[in-house]
Design an enzyme around this catalytic site. Structure first.
Site, PDB file in Angstrom:
ATOM      1  N   TYR A 153      32.501  42.637  32.600  1.00 41.70           N
ATOM      2  CA  TYR A 153      31.421  42.557  33.607  1.00 41.70           C
ATOM      3  C   TYR A 153      31.847  41.728  34.822  1.00 41.70           C
ATOM      4  CZ  TYR A 153      26.989  41.553  35.827  1.00 41.70           C
ATOM      5  OH  TYR A 153      25.975  41.449  36.752  1.00 41.70           O
ATOM      6  N   TRP A 155      31.631  41.526  39.552  1.00 40.08           N
ATOM      7  CA  TRP A 155      31.608  42.186  40.855  1.00 40.08           C
ATOM      8  C   TRP A 155      32.976  42.705  41.259  1.00 40.08           C
ATOM      9  CZ3 TRP A 155      28.730  42.853  45.577  1.00 40.08           C
ATOM     10  CH2 TRP A 155      27.347  42.787  45.403  1.00 40.08           C
TER      11      TRP A 155
HETATM   12  P1  PGD Z   1      32.373  36.988  40.780  1.00 39.14           P
HETATM   13  O1  PGD Z   1      32.594  35.633  41.341  1.00 39.14           O
HETATM   14  O2  PGD Z   1      32.058  38.078  41.746  1.00 39.14           O
HETATM   15  O3  PGD Z   1      31.185  36.795  39.763  1.00 39.14           O
HETATM   16  O4  PGD Z   1      29.254  37.082  38.270  1.00 39.14           O
HETATM   17  P2  PGD Z   1      30.699  37.725  38.560  1.00 39.14           P
HETATM   18  O5  PGD Z   1      31.537  37.467  37.365  1.00 39.14           O
HETATM   19  O6  PGD Z   1      30.556  39.107  39.028  1.00 39.14           O
HETATM   20  O7  PGD Z   1      33.600  37.393  39.864  1.00 39.14           O
HETATM   21  C1  PGD Z   1      34.426  38.469  40.124  1.00 39.14           C
HETATM   22  C2  PGD Z   1      35.857  38.104  39.750  1.00 39.14           C
HETATM   23  O8  PGD Z   1      36.661  39.259  39.927  1.00 39.14           O
HETATM   24  C3  PGD Z   1      36.445  37.021  40.624  1.00 39.14           C
HETATM   25  O9  PGD Z   1      37.002  36.008  39.842  1.00 39.14           O
HETATM   26  C4  PGD Z   1      37.536  37.751  41.410  1.00 39.14           C
HETATM   27  O10 PGD Z   1      38.634  36.963  41.748  1.00 39.14           O
HETATM   28  C5  PGD Z   1      37.935  38.865  40.462  1.00 39.14           C
HETATM   29  N1  PGD Z   1      38.528  40.024  41.134  1.00 39.14           N
HETATM   30  C6  PGD Z   1      38.245  40.464  42.373  1.00 39.14           C
HETATM   31  N2  PGD Z   1      38.974  41.568  42.646  1.00 39.14           N
HETATM   32  C7  PGD Z   1      39.722  41.837  41.564  1.00 39.14           C
HETATM   33  C8  PGD Z   1      40.677  42.866  41.258  1.00 39.14           C
HETATM   34  O11 PGD Z   1      40.948  43.769  42.024  1.00 39.14           O
HETATM   35  N3  PGD Z   1      41.270  42.825  40.034  1.00 39.14           N
HETATM   36  C9  PGD Z   1      40.979  41.858  39.142  1.00 39.14           C
HETATM   37  N4  PGD Z   1      41.602  41.914  37.970  1.00 39.14           N
HETATM   38  N5  PGD Z   1      40.078  40.874  39.415  1.00 39.14           N
HETATM   39  C10 PGD Z   1      39.450  40.865  40.605  1.00 39.14           C
HETATM   40  C11 PGD Z   1      28.173  37.362  39.084  1.00 39.14           C
HETATM   41  C12 PGD Z   1      26.881  37.159  38.268  1.00 39.14           C
HETATM   42  O12 PGD Z   1      26.566  35.761  38.226  1.00 39.14           O
HETATM   43  C13 PGD Z   1      25.738  37.891  38.832  1.00 39.14           C
HETATM   44  S1  PGD Z   1      25.998  39.547  39.284  1.00 39.14           S
HETATM   45  C14 PGD Z   1      24.504  37.355  38.943  1.00 39.14           C
HETATM   46  S2  PGD Z   1      23.246  38.203  39.705  1.00 39.14           S
HETATM   47  C15 PGD Z   1      24.142  36.072  38.324  1.00 39.14           C
HETATM   48  N6  PGD Z   1      23.526  35.183  39.248  1.00 39.14           N
HETATM   49  C16 PGD Z   1      23.361  33.888  38.917  1.00 39.14           C
HETATM   50  C17 PGD Z   1      22.350  33.039  39.495  1.00 39.14           C
HETATM   51  O13 PGD Z   1      21.532  33.448  40.321  1.00 39.14           O
HETATM   52  N7  PGD Z   1      22.302  31.750  39.097  1.00 39.14           N
HETATM   53  C18 PGD Z   1      23.126  31.268  38.160  1.00 39.14           C
HETATM   54  N8  PGD Z   1      23.025  29.988  37.790  1.00 39.14           N
HETATM   55  N9  PGD Z   1      24.072  32.045  37.612  1.00 39.14           N
HETATM   56  C19 PGD Z   1      24.218  33.328  37.938  1.00 39.14           C
HETATM   57  N10 PGD Z   1      25.210  34.080  37.346  1.00 39.14           N
HETATM   58  C20 PGD Z   1      25.325  35.509  37.556  1.00 39.14           C
END
Ligand code: PGD
Length: 808
Positions: A153, A155
């Protein structure tokens, strides 16, 4: 070649190719001039590309990305794109494949509790992939496919092709299957609830009543959760135009009254001249029920609408009036719970009934304990107003949660890389990951089903960061010790990468070719490779193709296509879809050379549920009754006291009504201004926003002075679950009793890998609660957390979140 605007949209002067030429540049072009960009190309060039943060032009000099400029058609580009050059070469990039030292020596016999504590050992790619393939085979032979958790899971950051979670899923599907996830962290409670009430999730994903319809017809917008420009900086899959801020400003210019009901006064309140009503967190459902009560008792409810288009009101009504429990849900009752004055509530109900009103409820409201209720309350309130299906009226859930919602999707979508068919049918609600790891075999409820947790032995994650996104990270640390093998594919040393056994360095969007497209945007972008991969990073696709080779199914994984072969294939399928819509897209070569295709503008006066309103029999909803279910017999039959059959006030275990001496404050952890979740926390914008290196936390002046805190201080944010250090901003933009912090700072524990250790950096998930919103949806409940804050005196430990771990 100039930008191709297929459908007769006037080409603005800024789209003249001459404008793309760099002053003094040798041979700039708006897109890659070759299908296989060679780094012998001119030294100084400019390339158009796309990202979750929007489209931008990248300037590459001597093979290095040196600067970016926003796409000129974007009316409100985000400043976050300026992070790209810095994060691309940041010291936090993972240089080589690496393995945790004792795991490399002992594999499954090493102690999983040492994850995050130990040094890493460098490997070459062949070694690393051999080990990964061995582990996949060993775990499958020893425990079967239900012991893999490869839901992956997150983004991520890719275009239509380089979607690393889909790729992870596909590899493990070919391997015989894996445990997958259900729902999401964003709107997991809402997405399980709404199909019961409305027959679909259209009110989240769209299309729903468009901004132009609002501008033309709406007189009042009531925003539960407010409106935020900052959340609209990003869209999954990217966007050529950031439009949300534009439309909010047009609503203002049209004289629409806007009311933000929110414990936090976001920037937009001032910018858009909105009324701010600071409510107690988690109490919006009480306000909604009281608005319904006023509509009913003052004979303002549209009972003819209720009669024709809904079912179950006869069950909801006695609860509203207090006939079923002795407590009328009137404005005085709600005023005590919400701290919103009773007269104001009554006036608002009258105003909503008198005018064309749109109710917008934010995603964050359902990211809470009993988070289904404010969304159910939204539907109930809109039904009593009777404006559902009318231009500019009704309700919607995603207007300002991310950019680009509220338009019908494009006529043409670009397909993505396929996940394949997963032979294992076992899935867990995504936010129950720690429960799953800690309680294998234990039963749990979900949406009327009794399920049980699998026994996970191996995790493979690409494109997500659970050690920022999950609630109660101390609990996750304990849970994460359980599996025998953890593989993480990442560009950067995120907290999750540091807690892996095997770390495989992945490229970013800037180091590979892709296609950027989102159903919510009019553009299809070529995303040409800008620079050579940094260090030894490889594309997720190539990593998985080589792993599949070792496991004997390379051709099934790749379908005998390389990167450009896939881009041609996906674009070719989009062209076929276009033909079915009576549109002609240029051929691939032309698209790639031009750099983008612009689609026709979607229909702009679409009204959600207008067809249902016009003929509810012919356009029956896919609910059991075919109508809007204000009482759901199906949910009621599940027998969940944490989600009964109708919109109900359920008092959360942690909210201001239950604040106590140990935890007197309610913590809101919102989505950030300067990064996307945890992505770009290592960028200059996010870093510049920190206070003494710590994530800023907003506190009301009364709460700050009680604790001797001033702006610029560092404080400890804590409760029984954990603690982190934050930087303090004293501000009356949060109501008393509430603290607000943005999620996403990379955790930086004083003692890495040790549960309970202080996080030096300010990630709120050290203190949030790892509990499902209810048994219905088992979704993330991050917004229900009581905390305490105290001043930190004396020397502060250094922030090491972005330093690579020790290499043995
Ligand atoms: P990102 O920081 O987007 O967070 O959580 P999510 O895990 O989606 O993490 C994406 C990771 O993918 C990053 O580490 C990035 O470096 C890596 N990445 C990017 N591109 C690539 C690639 O091409 N290949 C590989 N292998 N890796 C890649 C988000 C989640 O957090 C969400 S969606 C929500 S809505 C939640 N919101 C909250 C909130 O409101 N409040 C709290 N306290 N916590 C939340 N957590 C949730």
């Amino acid at each position: 070649m100039a930008v191709r605007d297929l459908f007769g949209i006037a080409r603005g002067p800024s789209l003249d190719r001459r404008r793309f030429l760099l002053a003094g540049g040798a041979a700039a072009a708006c897109a890659a001039s070759s299908l296989k960009p060679s780094f012998a190309l001119p030294n100084d060039r400019e390339l158009l590309t796309s990202s979750h943060w929007g489209a931008f032009r990248a300037r590459v000099v001597d093979g290095r990305l040196v600067s970016v400029a926003p796409f000129e058609r974007d009316p409100f580009p985000t400043a976050m794109i300026q992070n790209f050059p810095a994060i691309l070469y940041d010291k936090s990039r993972i240089a080589k494949p690496m393995a945790r030292k004792s795991w490399l020596e002992k594999r499954e016999k090493s102690d999983g509790a040492d994850r995050g504590k130990e040094a890493f050992v460098e490997l070459d790619w062949d070694q690393a992939l051999d080990i990964a393939a061995e582990e996949m085979q060993r775990v499958k032979a020893a425990y079967g496919n239900e012991s893999f958790y490869a839901a992956s899971y997150g983004w991520a950051s890719g275009g239509r092709f380089h979607a690393c979670d889909e790729m992870t899923n596909r590899l493990y599907a070919l391997h015989g299957g894996y445990v997958d996830d259900l729902t999401n962290y964003s709107f997991g409670a809402g997405m399980v609830l709404l199909p019961h009430l409305l027959g679909s999730n259209q009110a989240i994903g769209g299309p729903f009543t468009t901004w132009p319809s609002l501008v033309r017809h709406t007189k009042l917008i009531v925003m539960f959760g407010g409106a935020t420009f900052k959340n609209a900086q990003v869209t999954w899959g990217g966007s050529g135009e950031h439009t949300t801020e534009k439309w909010l400003r047009q609503c203002q210019a049209a004289g629409i009254e806007m009311i933000a009901i929110n414990p936090v006064r976001e920037d937009e309140v001032g910018v858009l001249g909105m009324e701010w009503r600071p409510i107690r967190p988690n109490s919006d459902i009480a306000l909604m029920l009281a608005l319904c009560h006023t509509l009913l008792t003052e004979h303002l409810a549209d009972l003819a609408f209720v009669e024709r288009y809904t079912v179950g009101f006869e069950r909801a009504r006695p609860y509203l009036l207090g006939e079923s429990d002795g407590q009328p849900k009137d404005a005085d009752w709600a005023a005590e719970l919400t701290e919103v004055p009773a007269d104001w509530i009554r006036d608002l109900a009258r105003k909503m009934a008198a005018r064309r009103t749109m109710i917008m409820t934010a995603w964050s409201l359902q990211r809470a304990r009993y988070g289904e209720q404010p969304w159910w309350g939204t539907v109930l309130l809109a039904a009593l107003l009777g404006q559902i299906g009318l231009p500019g009226g009704g309700f919607g859930f995603s207007y300002t949660s991310i950019n680009g919602y509220a338009f019908p999707p494009n006529n043409v979508s670009v397909p993505g890389f396929s996940r394949g068919r997963n032979p294992v049918k076992l899935r867990i609600p995504v936010a129950r990951i720690a429960d799953m790891l800690l309680q294998p075999g234990q039963p749990f409820e979900f949406n009327g089903r009794r399920m049980s947790y699998p026994d996970i032995r191996m995790i493979h994650w690409a494109g997500g960061n659970p050690f920022h996104h999950h609630q109660d990270l101390n609990r996750l640390t304990r849970a994460w010790a359980k599996p025998e093998t953890v593989i993480v594919q990442e560009p950067w040393w995120t907290p999750t990468a540091r807690r892996a056994d095997l770390v495989l360095p992945a490229t970013t969007t800037m180091e590979r070719n892709d296609i950027g497209a989102s159903p919510r945007d009019r553009y299809i972008f070529a995303m040409p490779q800008l620079v050579a991969p940094v260090g030894e990073a490889r594309n997720d696709f190539d990593i998985y193709a080589d792993l599949a080779e070792r496991l004997g199914y390379r051709a099934d994984f790749t379908e005998n296509r390389d990167e450009m072969g896939w881009l041609r294939h996906l674009y070719g399928r989009a062209r076929e879809r276009a033909v079915a819509e009576g549109l002609v897209l240029p051929d691939f070569e032309t698209f790639w050379e031009d750099g983008l295709v612009v689609m026709p503008r979607p229909e702009d006066q679409y009204v959600y549920l207008a067809d249902f309103r016009a003929d509810p029999e012919a356009n029956a909803l896919r609910t059991p009754s075919g109508r809007i279910e204000l009482f759901s017999e199906k949910i009621a039959a599940m027998g969940y006291d944490d989600c009964p059959g109708q919109a109900t006030w359920l008092e959360p275990e942690e909210w201001l009504g239950r604040a106590n001496e140990d935890t007197p404050l309610h913590l809101i952890s919102s989505h950030p201004q300067h990064r996307l979740h945890s992505q770009m926390d290592n960028g200059p914008l996010a870093r510049a926003s920190k206070i003494q290196g710590r994530e800023p936390l907003w506190l009301h002046p009364d709460d700050a002075s009680e604790r001797g805190l001033e702006t610029g201080d560092v404080a400890r944010l804590f409760n029984a679950r954990g603690a982190c250090q934050v930087g303090v901003i004293v501000s009356d933009r949060v109501r008393p009793g509430v603290a607000m912090i943005h999620e996403g700072a990379w955790i930086d524990p004083l003692e890495p890998g040790v549960p309970g250790s202080l996080d030096k950096h300010g990630n709120p998930n050290l203190v949030t609660w790892d509990i499902g919103s209810s048994r219905l949806s088992q979704a993330c409940a991050a917004q229900s957390a009581l905390v305490q804050i105290e001043k930190t005196d004396g020397p502060l430990p250094d922030i090491t979140a972005y330093d690579p771990p020790e290499v043995a």
